[in-house]
Design an enzyme around this catalytic site. Sequence first.
Site: not given
Ligand code: MTE
Ligand code: LUZ
Ligand code: MOS
Length: 749
Positions: A304, A707
């Site tokens: 990534r 993210e």
């Molecule tokens: N928001 C909160 N409050 N707590 C979390 O742990 N994780 C983040 C983001 N927002 C997180 C968060 C991360 S790393 C990701 S990948 C996404 O939420 C995952 O949830 P989604 O796929 O439903 O957006």
């Molecule tokens: N996890 C994963 C991830 O396994 N593949 C991905 O491309 C990715 N991208 C963002 C966050 N987690």
């Molecule tokens: Mo988020 S780093 O894809 O859990």
Amino acid sequence: MKNTETSLHVRGLSQFIDDRHTPEGTLHAAIFDAPVACGKIIKLDCEAAKSSPGVVEVILAKDIPGENQVGNIIADEVLLAENEIEFMGQPIAIVVANSAREARTALSKIKIEINEKTPVTDPREAAAKGHFICPPRTFSLGNTNEAWAKCDIIVEGIAESGGHEHLYLEMQGALATPKENGKMEIISSTQGPTSVQKTVARILNIPMHKIEVDVLRLGGGFGGKEDQATIWACLAALSAQICEKPVKLILRRHEDMRMTGKRHPYSSDFKIGLSKDLKILAYEAQYYQNAGASADLSTAILERTLFHATNSYFIPNMQATAFSCRTNLPPNTAFRGFGGPQGMFVIESAIAKAAEKLGVDPIQIQKANLLDEDDSFPYGQIVKNGRAKATWGDMEKRYELESRRKQIDKFNAENRMVKKGLAVMPICFGISFTATFLNQANALVHVYMDGSAGISTGAVEMGQGVNMKMRQVVASIFSIDVGRIHTETTNTSRTANTSPTAASAGADLNGHATRIACENILARLRESAANILDKPDAANITIQNETVFYDGQATELSWQDLVGQTYLKRISLSAHAHYATPEIYFDKETEKGEPFAYHTFGAAIVETTVDCLRGTYHIDKVDVSHDFGKSMNKLVDLGQAEGGIVQGLGWMTLEEIIYDKKGKLQTGTLSTYKVPDIYFAPDEINVHFMENPFPNAAIFNSKAIGEPPLMYGIGGYFAILDAIKAFRPEVEKKYVAPMTNERALMLMY
Ligand code: MTE
Ligand code: LUZ
Ligand code: MOS
């Protein structure tokens, strides 16, 4: 729309692992971890620990009935160290006792003799020694070698970004309960219930169907529980299997900080070449990723970094190579952005350095190179419905970029010891797991005979509001009140073969699966309604706000009656559905393809004030124009944007992880590791929800938000640097984040 779970959180009523019911006789585990970063175990003496009060069992690698292996992508990570020690904090033994206190007291009675070796903590040193996790990867477009000759200016440099502690409020942990007939139930704080199930199966040497993983919610994950929650679940399950009793393992904050991996630090080289009219003609980068002692998700994260090497810019000639370097640190892991932010920091550093050489504002270079429609990303995907220029344009106008710049220059001319700085940070983030097979999800929807509904999906709620979004999907398809819908725990017996909730794709993937399941039930309900109403054509039936309509006219039939009568006619009110993102693919041989369902774009202005006597600073304002598609929940999405921005600013400024030469974490407490608090947070964060008129693969066109906003935080680093340059123009040849107060001060003096 308010997230209905919030009222539980603020009243302290939402449950985490430690709040959930513990069966009678539950034992407690604590982990004995490596006191050095590298060496060979010569002798391990657990006798005194075994006879310590309350201790039931001390468990070692040799007691594992299956394979001592937890590596997910690459099988290079043992659950318990047996011979070699690879990082300080590596689990070696489990002490199981009647109470957590007794288990921890016994830890100090374990004696270990180690033939210590000198650890490697620096990724470039590891690279020089040939210690890699995997072969290097290279993405390229055009031909940089030919392009350099056409450049009017070329600059080279180094950029370094640091680690990042997840600091989820709920520590890593699990509760494992042995059930009848060899079944194991595991309550885990994981983003990836299926990874837990699969890996416990491997450790215990039993099939996956004997393991049920249940997740109610996480007190935060941020990527730290995408892969690394598995270890603690395995340790709890192993203990439960051996002791034949329920076992709970919950880390303390200091243990969690010491034993778990963080965001990968990167050290990178860059070279960038531009024409006189500020077009970037060529860019090269080499990334040295500090993977830690084993692969974990490092290879995917490395990938990534390459995908986001050129951020929101079109660069016709680029070549970027990434090395995943094995060091003696805890295995680093996923963290919001997943390597993307690390790649973006390097290109932004390159642009900043080129701007310095050219004597222009970096903003001019950024603006001159934004991605346009039909431009190619280095990995071959073509920009379609791109919003780089649209979001930039909105940001520029809405927040009056030009006059802000002038005001700041005026302020700086009038003030000697206090300077203001400003930077713009555009973002472009690809949505989809880059490992194509992970882009699938399942949903199981039950409509109960009283008209209420329950949903099970693979989505894990960790504060990001995915459960609320799932409820909204059901409410919207059936056109019923959200209050009728309940999201069940994420459970591997109800939803199988789940991808981790990660890559910001949780709502998209599980949302589409939920949508399809609901559409299937709705089709049956419409047939049933036509029948009940004695109408000829089910196609003319709709449900609007819990009332059945025919040909656009309201009927007497309500949602609740329809459901009740449909049940009596012995028609199924349940559906299971599967969704796989269409059309995406990637070829690792050519490093080309179309890996992302879509991209999320945006642009932010970050403004800061620096005290040039003390090196302290404050982030005054963050102004964002963000492409949301069409947000399905503005409150949830705004929360995600604000949280991501503050977390990103923290990574780039305050938060500094330091390991000493022996691989010992020097910042393993909250007094030595500073995270953003409300005083640090910008005085103002404005997020403009830009609607995108084009359809996209997001659920209801509501683009993934988890993210992308974190990367606006990178603007914080460059805003501070901008202020510092106003104080000392000749500053800085190296780009090193985080820009702590100390570093800011050292740059100025
Ligand atoms: N928001 C909160 N409050 N707590 C979390 O742990 N994780 C983040 C983001 N927002 C997180 C968060 C991360 S790393 C990701 S990948 C996404 O939420 C995952 O949830 P989604 O796929 O439903 O957006
Ligand atoms: N996890 C994963 C991830 O396994 N593949 C991905 O491309 C990715 N991208 C963002 C966050 N987690
Ligand atoms: Mo988020 S780093 O894809 O859990």
